[in-house]
Design a protein around this motif. Structure first.
Motif, mmCIF file in Angstrom:
data_model
loop_
_atom_site.group_PDB
_atom_site.id
_atom_site.type_symbol
_atom_site.label_atom_id
_atom_site.label_comp_id
_atom_site.label_asym_id
_atom_site.label_seq_id
_atom_site.Cartn_x
_atom_site.Cartn_y
_atom_site.Cartn_z
ATOM 1 N N ARG A 54 0.845 -1.209 0.000
ATOM 2 C CA ARG A 54 0.000 0.000 0.000
ATOM 3 C C ARG A 54 0.877 1.255 0.000
ATOM 4 N NH1 ARG A 54 -5.486 -0.586 1.042
ATOM 5 N NH2 ARG A 54 -6.079 -2.655 1.786
ATOM 6 N N ALA A 55 1.927 1.261 0.814
ATOM 7 C CA ALA A 55 2.825 2.414 0.870
ATOM 8 C C ALA A 55 3.586 2.567 -0.448
ATOM 9 C CB ALA A 55 3.799 2.273 2.034
ATOM 10 N N VAL A 56 3.976 1.456 -1.039
ATOM 11 C CA VAL A 56 4.671 1.491 -2.332
ATOM 12 C C VAL A 56 3.749 2.088 -3.382
ATOM 13 C CG1 VAL A 56 5.639 0.049 -4.170
ATOM 14 C CG2 VAL A 56 6.230 -0.416 -1.778
ATOM 15 N N ALA A 57 2.502 1.609 -3.432
ATOM 16 C CA ALA A 57 1.533 2.126 -4.405
ATOM 17 C C ALA A 57 1.281 3.615 -4.173
ATOM 18 C CB ALA A 57 0.236 1.334 -4.308
ATOM 19 N N ARG A 58 1.126 3.993 -2.927
ATOM 20 C CA ARG A 58 0.878 5.397 -2.587
ATOM 21 C C ARG A 58 2.048 6.278 -3.048
ATOM 22 N NH1 ARG A 58 -1.097 4.558 2.080
ATOM 23 N NH2 ARG A 58 0.889 4.326 3.162
ATOM 24 N N ALA A 59 3.274 5.801 -2.868
ATOM 25 C CA ALA A 59 4.450 6.570 -3.283
ATOM 26 C C ALA A 59 4.484 6.807 -4.790
ATOM 27 C CB ALA A 59 5.729 5.865 -2.829
ATOM 28 N N VAL A 60 3.900 5.873 -5.531
ATOM 29 C CA VAL A 60 3.886 5.970 -6.993
ATOM 30 C C VAL A 60 2.614 6.669 -7.481
ATOM 31 C CG1 VAL A 60 3.906 4.562 -9.112
ATOM 32 C CG2 VAL A 60 5.382 3.967 -7.220
ATOM 33 N N GLY A 61 1.637 6.800 -6.594
ATOM 34 C CA GLY A 61 0.397 7.483 -6.967
ATOM 35 C C GLY A 61 -0.630 6.598 -7.631
ATOM 36 N N ILE A 62 -0.640 5.303 -7.251
ATOM 37 C CA ILE A 62 -1.629 4.385 -7.809
ATOM 38 C C ILE A 62 -2.348 3.665 -6.672
ATOM 39 C CG2 ILE A 62 -0.348 4.024 -9.956
ATOM 40 C CD1 ILE A 62 0.578 1.293 -8.819
ATOM 41 N N ASP A 63 -3.446 3.030 -6.997
ATOM 42 C CA ASP A 63 -4.169 2.215 -6.036
ATOM 43 C C ASP A 63 -3.362 0.946 -5.767
ATOM 44 O OD1 ASP A 63 -6.393 -0.174 -5.754
ATOM 45 O OD2 ASP A 63 -6.947 1.680 -4.685
ATOM 46 N N HIS A 64 -3.390 0.479 -4.524
ATOM 47 C CA HIS A 64 -2.567 -0.684 -4.160
ATOM 48 C C HIS A 64 -2.918 -1.937 -4.957
ATOM 49 C CE1 HIS A 64 -6.001 -1.639 -1.571
ATOM 50 N NE2 HIS A 64 -5.535 -2.871 -1.560
ATOM 51 N N SER A 65 -4.153 -2.067 -5.399
ATOM 52 C CA SER A 65 -4.526 -3.263 -6.175
ATOM 53 C C SER A 65 -3.840 -3.276 -7.542
ATOM 54 C CB SER A 65 -6.040 -3.346 -6.338
ATOM 55 O OG SER A 65 -6.513 -2.222 -7.060
ATOM 56 N N THR A 66 -3.406 -2.118 -8.015
ATOM 57 C CA THR A 66 -2.732 -2.026 -9.313
ATOM 58 C C THR A 66 -1.315 -2.590 -9.260
ATOM 59 O OG1 THR A 66 -4.046 -0.055 -9.720
ATOM 60 C CG2 THR A 66 -2.220 -0.432 -11.212
#
Length: 187
Positions: free
Chosen positions: A33-45
């Motif tokens: 989730r934190a990785v996705a947030r850092a990239v600006g995408i939803d965690h499911s992506t």
């Protein structure tokens, strides 16, 4: 060379974000989730780019060890080749300490996680094979055991990477090279 696609760019962004998370929070603090947030995408992506967290970790390992491969052909005596390799590692310890933070985190996790151990073993075995081949060449002490010498180099580099001061790490690696190199091969 083909131009990277948005998908490969996003994949690389995810790898770099996961690398940053491990460097900042340790392996235990890695959250997709934190990785996705850092990239600006939803965690499911994230799962669109990496089927499993282990796949993401494998990509992080490859990202972390990429700077160790110079792409330059090895030249000089076996001792000079080893010296060049070790000097590269010392330089990276000084210039990019986060590489070693991430690799140490992964090495420690590998003691408890079979998937991480397998990912690291594959990469370490390449390093082990290359170094063993180097020690099989003439120019070392006559009684040098190539496999044991390669293990000594790997253990020394990994151990030296724990030194809080890069100069201490450099001194330890320099001493290792001095001990391994016959007098006539020393600079």
């Amino acid at each position: 060379m083909p131009k990277p696609t948005a998908s490969t760019d996003r994949r690389q962004q995810l790898v770099e974000a996961a690398f940053d998370e491990i460097a900042a929070n340790g392996f235990e603090g890695l959250r997709t989730r934190a990785v996705a947030r850092a990239v600006g995408i939803d965690h499911s992506t994230v799962h669109h780019h990496f089927a499993t967290k282990a796949d993401l970790i494998a990509a992080v390992v490859d990202h972390a060890i990429a700077p160790f491969r110079t792409g330059k052909p090895l030249t000089g005596s076996p001792a000079e080749q080893l010296r060049d390799h070790l000097n590269l590692l010392v330089r990276l310890m000084r210039e990019r300490p986060r590489l070693f933070i991430v690799l140490r985190e992964l090495d420690l996790r590998a003691t408890r996680d079979d998937n991480i151990r397998a990912i690291l073993a594959e990469r370490d075995n390449r390093w082990r094979d290359t170094t063993t081949t180097l020690f099989r060449q003439p120019g070392w002490h006559s009684d040098t055991d190539p496999e044991a010498a390669a293990e000594l180099v790997i253990a020394a580099v990994k151990g030296a990477s724990f030194a809080p001061d890069p100069d201490r790490a450099a001194a330890a690696i320099d001493e290792l090279l001095r001990l391994l190199t016959p007098r006539e091969e020393r600079p």
